[in-house]
Design an enzyme around this catalytic site. Structure first.
Site, PDB file in Angstrom:
ATOM      1  N   THR A  34      48.562 114.284  34.372  1.00 47.78           N
ATOM      2  CA  THR A  34      49.862 113.848  34.899  1.00 47.78           C
ATOM      3  C   THR A  34      51.013 114.514  34.148  1.00 47.78           C
ATOM      4  OG1 THR A  34      51.315 111.906  34.940  1.00 47.78           O
ATOM      5  CG2 THR A  34      49.565 111.851  33.342  1.00 47.78           C
ATOM      6  N   ASP A  35      52.172 114.567  34.800  1.00 48.90           N
ATOM      7  CA  ASP A  35      53.369 115.091  34.119  1.00 48.90           C
ATOM      8  C   ASP A  35      53.882 114.106  33.065  1.00 48.90           C
ATOM      9  OD1 ASP A  35      54.373 113.113  35.805  1.00 48.90           O
ATOM     10  OD2 ASP A  35      55.949 114.363  36.695  1.00 48.90           O
ATOM     11  N   GLU A  36      53.371 112.860  33.087  1.00 48.76           N
ATOM     12  CA  GLU A  36      53.903 111.848  32.162  1.00 48.76           C
ATOM     13  C   GLU A  36      53.556 112.162  30.702  1.00 48.76           C
ATOM     14  OE1 GLU A  36      53.648 107.797  33.616  1.00 48.76           O
ATOM     15  OE2 GLU A  36      53.634 108.492  35.694  1.00 48.76           O
ATOM     16  N   THR A  56      36.746  99.825  40.385  1.00 51.59           N
ATOM     17  CA  THR A  56      37.623  98.820  39.783  1.00 51.59           C
ATOM     18  C   THR A  56      38.501  98.265  40.909  1.00 51.59           C
ATOM     19  OG1 THR A  56      39.435 100.374  39.418  1.00 51.59           O
ATOM     20  CG2 THR A  56      37.758 100.218  37.667  1.00 51.59           C
ATOM     21  N   TYR A  63      49.638 104.372  28.967  1.00 52.98           N
ATOM     22  CA  TYR A  63      48.991 105.197  29.999  1.00 52.98           C
ATOM     23  C   TYR A  63      49.140 106.678  29.669  1.00 52.98           C
ATOM     24  CZ  TYR A  63      48.700 107.949  34.327  1.00 52.98           C
ATOM     25  OH  TYR A  63      48.414 108.919  35.250  1.00 52.98           O
ATOM     26  N   SER A  64      50.390 107.127  29.450  1.00 54.05           N
ATOM     27  CA  SER A  64      50.580 108.568  29.241  1.00 54.05           C
ATOM     28  C   SER A  64      49.970 109.011  27.913  1.00 54.05           C
ATOM     29  CB  SER A  64      52.055 108.969  29.354  1.00 54.05           C
ATOM     30  OG  SER A  64      52.865 108.205  28.512  1.00 54.05           O
ATOM     31  N   LYS A 114      46.324 109.567  28.628  1.00 56.49           N
ATOM     32  CA  LYS A 114      46.103 110.798  29.404  1.00 56.49           C
ATOM     33  C   LYS A 114      46.334 112.028  28.499  1.00 56.49           C
ATOM     34  CE  LYS A 114      45.317 111.300  33.232  1.00 56.49           C
ATOM     35  NZ  LYS A 114      44.021 111.355  33.990  1.00 56.49           N
TER      36      LYS A 114
END
Ligand code: NAD
Ligand code: TYD
Length: 352
Positions: free
Chosen positions: A133-135, A39, A158-159, A162
């Protein structure tokens, strides 16, 4: 170390390229297959130095294509997967959330199905290692720190995507016994990061005397880890992590955005021979990101105690090295900022 064929997804991206490089060079008896859709964020120039190694192979494919994933797993008979391919930028997830569902959720489920189908009941010694991720843990106030037991509370598309993919990985372990591991890492910085993320974007803007768009008041806090330390942690967890477990990865290195930006400005003034304070004048406060998480902080005690991993680099040294890398690799930056990047930049920042 036993011979293994390992699929690394997203290996042409920022973190993936560091993981591929580490595995290809450190483990000559592993055959590394890097699968990437290429991408806007994927760039084979990130792997120029190892592309001709005999234990490295690149496959251009889309993890959303379930048929292609089934075929690839049948053909290559992977022993393990390290899954990094993802749409990774929060701002893009606000503009186009659906793309994040396709790649991050459906793409991950496709890989899990392909692994389950290929491994069937021969699950011993197989591993599906999912990079997260930590998000997913949401946002902290002034106090507190994310541990492996913190409840998931994602806020951005996004989070959320995930978090969903993490749940699927655990569900496939619990339901079908697909041996898995998950690690959740804090913000990474270092070489080869696409200049949509804070640090490379601001280095590039400072260099070119462009405004520095600080979201809100610049008071949000992130916990920064040098990307090569993340790759080292992935290596340790891949080889020594306990199947079914989760490991948090972070450097105990929290910075308020505005303080980090001012440090970058000062370092760049010195490196570019500008009077101290020149680059800071480029700081411009712009409209805040929607749903902007205030603070992330990771407790990586479990990884440190159980697997003996600690970050190798102090932030002061890491940020100097990172700035040097972007200044020395001007052609890389020019290549990734030509074409579509300009359009992205205008759409993202003109309206603020
Ligand atoms: P990146 O955006 O730099 O790279 C992502 C890579 O995935 C690119 O090479 C891209 O071409 C590829 N990709 C995207 N969609 C694909 C698809 N449908 N099929 C195949 N390949 C596809 O991302 P990054 O910053 O290197 O992050 C890698 C992973 O680490 C992600 O899963 C991300 O969630 C996670 N992570 C990132 C950070 C960070 O600070 N960057 C922190 C913690 C976790
Ligand atoms: P970013 O690098 O996008 O990572 P994440 O949102 O995944 O933590 O952003 C890091 C921080 O910098 C975040 O608080 C948002 C802020 N930021 C800005 O102030 N301006 C920008 O142009 C960008 C891209 C980020």
């Amino acid at each position: 170390m036993k011979n293994k064929t390992i699929l690394i997804t997203g290996g042409a991206g920022f973190i993936g390229s560091h993981v591929v490089r580490l595995f290809v060079t450190k483990y000559p008896n592993y055959h590394i297959v890097n699968l990437d859709k290429l991408t806007y964020a994927g760039n084979l120039a990130n792997l120029k130095d190892i592309e001709n190694q005999p234990n490295y192979e690149f496959v251009k494919a889309d993890i959303v294509d379930s048929e292609a994933m089934f075929q690839l797993f049948e053909e290559k008979q992977f022993d393990a997967v390290i899954h990094l391919a993802a749409e990774s930028h929060v701002d893009r997830s606000i503009t186009n959330p659906t793309e994040f569902v396709f790649t991050n959720v459906i793409g991950t489920v496709n890989l899990l199905n392909a692994a389950k189908n290929s491994w069937k009941d021969k699950l011993e010694d197989k591993l599906f290692y999912h990079i997260s991720t930590d998000e997913v843990y949401g946002s902290l106030g002034e106090e507190g720190i994310f541990t492996e037991n913190t409840k998931y509370d994602p806020h951005s598309p996004y989070s959320a995507s995930k978090a969903s993919s993490d749940h699927f990985v655990r569900a496939y372990y619990d339901t079908f016994g697909v041996p898995s591991l998950i690690s959740n890492c804090s913000n990474n910085y270092g070489s080869f990061q696409f200049p949509e993320k804070l640090i490379p974007l601001f280095i590039n803007n400072i260099k070119n005397n462009k405004l520095l768009p600080v979201y809100g008041k610049g008071e949000n806090i992130r916990d920064w880890l040098w990307v090569e330390d993340h790759a080292r942690a992935i290596d340790v967890i891949f080889h020594q992590g306990k199947v079914g477990e989760t490991y948090n990865i972070g450097g105990h290195n929290e910075w308020k955005n505005i303080d980090l930006i001012k440090i970058m400005c000062a370092i760049m003034d010195r490196k570019l021979g500008r009077d101290l304070g020149t680059s800071e004048k480029l700081i411009t406060y712009v409209k805040d990101r929607a749903g902007h998480d205030l603070r992330y902080a990771i407790d990586s005690t479990k990884l440190q105690k159980e697997l003996n991993w600690i970050p190798s680099l102090q932030f002061e040294e890491g940020i100097e090295k990172t700035i040097d890398w972007y200044l020395e690799n001007e052609t890389w930056m020019q290549n990734v900022t030509s074409g579509d990047y300009q359009k992205y930049y205008e759409n993202q920042y003109q309206k603020r």
